[in-house]
Design a protein around this motif. Structure first.
Motif, PDB file in Angstrom:
ATOM      1  N   LYS A  65      53.679  50.282  50.189  1.00 36.18           N
ATOM      2  CA  LYS A  65      53.744  49.476  51.416  1.00 36.18           C
ATOM      3  C   LYS A  65      53.107  48.092  51.239  1.00 36.18           C
ATOM      4  O   LYS A  65      53.662  47.104  51.686  1.00 36.18           O
ATOM      5  N   CYS A  66      51.972  48.015  50.555  1.00 36.76           N
ATOM      6  CA  CYS A  66      51.272  46.725  50.486  1.00 36.76           C
ATOM      7  C   CYS A  66      52.024  45.686  49.659  1.00 36.76           C
ATOM      8  O   CYS A  66      52.030  44.509  50.004  1.00 36.76           O
ATOM      9  N   SER A  67      52.681  46.122  48.595  1.00 44.78           N
ATOM     10  CA  SER A  67      53.376  45.151  47.728  1.00 44.78           C
ATOM     11  C   SER A  67      54.873  45.072  48.020  1.00 44.78           C
ATOM     12  O   SER A  67      55.544  44.126  47.602  1.00 44.78           O
ATOM     13  N   GLY A  68      55.415  46.083  48.698  1.00 42.39           N
ATOM     14  CA  GLY A  68      56.858  46.133  48.931  1.00 42.39           C
ATOM     15  C   GLY A  68      57.628  46.458  47.661  1.00 42.39           C
ATOM     16  O   GLY A  68      58.849  46.275  47.599  1.00 42.39           O
ATOM     17  N   LYS A  69      56.921  46.944  46.639  1.00 38.22           N
ATOM     18  CA  LYS A  69      57.596  47.239  45.358  1.00 38.22           C
ATOM     19  C   LYS A  69      58.004  48.700  45.254  1.00 38.22           C
ATOM     20  O   LYS A  69      57.296  49.587  45.732  1.00 38.22           O
ATOM     21  N   VAL A  70      59.129  48.913  44.568  1.00 36.09           N
ATOM     22  CA  VAL A  70      59.592  50.275  44.278  1.00 36.09           C
ATOM     23  C   VAL A  70      58.736  50.828  43.138  1.00 36.09           C
ATOM     24  O   VAL A  70      58.669  50.251  42.053  1.00 36.09           O
ATOM     25  N   ILE A  71      58.101  51.964  43.420  1.00 33.31           N
ATOM     26  CA  ILE A  71      57.184  52.582  42.458  1.00 33.31           C
ATOM     27  C   ILE A  71      57.843  53.796  41.813  1.00 33.31           C
ATOM     28  O   ILE A  71      57.486  54.201  40.706  1.00 33.31           O
ATOM     29  N   ALA A  72      58.795  54.386  42.512  1.00 35.03           N
ATOM     30  CA  ALA A  72      59.505  55.547  41.953  1.00 35.03           C
ATOM     31  C   ALA A  72      60.920  55.581  42.510  1.00 35.03           C
ATOM     32  O   ALA A  72      61.184  55.064  43.612  1.00 35.03           O
ATOM     33  N   ILE A  73      61.804  56.191  41.733  1.00 35.55           N
ATOM     34  CA  ILE A  73      63.216  56.262  42.132  1.00 35.55           C
ATOM     35  C   ILE A  73      63.806  57.568  41.635  1.00 35.55           C
ATOM     36  O   ILE A  73      63.343  58.126  40.624  1.00 35.55           O
ATOM     37  N   GLY A  74      64.806  58.065  42.344  1.00 38.02           N
ATOM     38  CA  GLY A  74      65.498  59.267  41.903  1.00 38.02           C
ATOM     39  C   GLY A  74      66.676  59.527  42.820  1.00 38.02           C
ATOM     40  O   GLY A  74      66.795  58.923  43.885  1.00 38.02           O
ATOM     41  N   THR A  75      67.539  60.440  42.394  1.00 34.78           N
ATOM     42  CA  THR A  75      68.705  60.730  43.226  1.00 34.78           C
ATOM     43  C   THR A  75      69.105  62.202  43.086  1.00 34.78           C
ATOM     44  O   THR A  75      68.733  62.858  42.120  1.00 34.78           O
ATOM     45  N   ILE A  76      69.829  62.685  44.085  1.00 33.91           N
ATOM     46  CA  ILE A  76      70.502  63.980  43.941  1.00 33.91           C
ATOM     47  C   ILE A  76      71.981  63.754  44.236  1.00 33.91           C
ATOM     48  O   ILE A  76      72.340  63.226  45.293  1.00 33.91           O
ATOM     49  N   LEU A  77      72.804  64.115  43.251  1.00 33.70           N
ATOM     50  CA  LEU A  77      74.251  64.046  43.433  1.00 33.70           C
ATOM     51  C   LEU A  77      74.730  65.399  43.921  1.00 33.70           C
ATOM     52  O   LEU A  77      74.383  66.423  43.324  1.00 33.70           O
ATOM     53  N   VAL A  78      75.521  65.388  44.969  1.00 35.79           N
ATOM     54  CA  VAL A  78      75.992  66.650  45.534  1.00 35.79           C
ATOM     55  C   VAL A  78      77.456  66.847  45.138  1.00 35.79           C
ATOM     56  O   VAL A  78      78.337  66.091  45.561  1.00 35.79           O
ATOM     57  N   GLU A  79      77.673  67.839  44.277  1.00 36.78           N
ATOM     58  CA  GLU A  79      79.012  68.080  43.711  1.00 36.78           C
ATOM     59  C   GLU A  79      79.706  69.230  44.446  1.00 36.78           C
ATOM     60  O   GLU A  79      79.148  70.329  44.561  1.00 36.78           O
ATOM     61  N   LEU A  80      80.921  68.944  44.928  1.00 34.90           N
ATOM     62  CA  LEU A  80      81.730  69.966  45.606  1.00 34.90           C
ATOM     63  C   LEU A  80      82.564  70.710  44.562  1.00 34.90           C
ATOM     64  O   LEU A  80      83.294  70.083  43.780  1.00 34.90           O
ATOM     65  N   LYS A  81      82.441  72.052  44.538  1.00 33.90           N
ATOM     66  CA  LYS A  81      83.114  72.850  43.517  1.00 33.90           C
ATOM     67  C   LYS A  81      84.144  73.797  44.123  1.00 33.90           C
ATOM     68  O   LYS A  81      84.109  74.060  45.335  1.00 33.90           O
ATOM     69  N   LEU A  82      85.019  74.318  43.278  1.00 33.21           N
ATOM     70  CA  LEU A  82      85.926  75.377  43.734  1.00 33.21           C
ATOM     71  C   LEU A  82      85.215  76.723  43.704  1.00 33.21           C
ATOM     72  O   LEU A  82      85.403  77.560  44.586  1.00 33.21           O
ATOM     73  N   ILE A  83      84.399  76.903  42.634  1.00 31.60           N
ATOM     74  CA  ILE A  83      83.717  78.196  42.496  1.00 31.60           C
ATOM     75  C   ILE A  83      82.677  78.368  43.608  1.00 31.60           C
ATOM     76  O   ILE A  83      82.350  77.406  44.316  1.00 31.60           O
ATOM     77  N   HIS A  84      82.202  79.573  43.722  1.00 31.86           N
ATOM     78  CA  HIS A  84      81.263  79.911  44.808  1.00 31.86           C
ATOM     79  C   HIS A  84      81.848  79.508  46.164  1.00 31.86           C
ATOM     80  O   HIS A  84      81.152  78.927  47.011  1.00 31.86           O
ATOM     81  N   ASN A  85      83.153  79.808  46.281  1.00 26.86           N
ATOM     82  CA  ASN A  85      83.820  79.615  47.571  1.00 26.86           C
ATOM     83  C   ASN A  85      83.737  78.180  48.084  1.00 26.86           C
ATOM     84  O   ASN A  85      83.415  77.932  49.244  1.00 26.86           O
TER      85      ASN A  85
END
Ligand code: ACO
Length: 154
Positions: A65-85
């Protein structure tokens, strides 16, 4: 809440804020791997495509908050599959905590957030690939060893 009192906030990367965070995103990602030049045009194009596919891409930032800098980053990609219904699998990707802030619990908070997001979106499992040296970190985030990672680089 704990994150906020420690002076950090979780922010979704989007079309409005990405250029403001570009330098500190590049700096933080360079703790993970080569980022390259990444001109604004390329950076904006990637972020805009992610935003257009919000149901798949979920890029999350930890901002100081004090610097406005990004200190960490990450993502989750949500993949739609045919398997598991027609099930959903979450892929945790490109996790990086800036060298200057590693070992303060921020990576774990980010992983908890991404895991919860995947569960909320209905993923029946959440997976990731990592180096041997990060196995203990991911175990502390609730993951367990499973399978073998392989790659092909053309
Ligand atoms: N070995 C053993 N334990 C570890 C390690 C490690 N390498 N890293 C963290 N831990 C432990 C901590 O001691 C802590 O334990 P505690 O809860 O008992 O106190 C717990 O894991 C949580 O640690 P954090 O402080 O939250 O970890 P940090 O914020 O430093 O983030 C991370 C860890 C993401 C691996 C960070 O060091 C980093 O960005 N490294 C460089 C980039 C990288 O390798 N990213 C992961 C790529 S894999 C992928 O993206 C799917």
């Amino acid at each position: 809440k704990k994150l906020s009192s420690a002076g950090f906030v979780l922010v979704e990367l989007n079309e409005n804020n990405h250029l403001k965070y570009k330098n500190s995103i590049k700096d933080t990602l360079s703790c993970l791997t080569t980022v390259g030049e990444l001109p604004d045009s390329v950076f904006s194009n990637v972020v805009n495509q992610w935003v257009e596919n919000k149901h798949i891409y979920n890029p999350i930032l930890v901002v100081e908050k004090c610097s406005g800098k990004v200190i960490a980053i990450g993502t989750i990609l949500v993949e739609l599959k045919l398997i598991h219904n027609g099930g959903l699998v979450g892929h945790i990707e490109d996790i990086a905590v800036n060298d200057s802030h590693q070992g303060k619990g921020l990576g774990k908070v980010l992983l908890e957030y991404l895991k919860n997001l995947g569960v909320m979106k209905g993923c029946y499992k959440i997976i990731l690939d990592c180096d041997e040296k990060n196995v203990e970190f991911y175990k502390k985030c609730g993951f367990s060893r499973c399978g073998v990672e392989m790659e092909y680089r053309p």
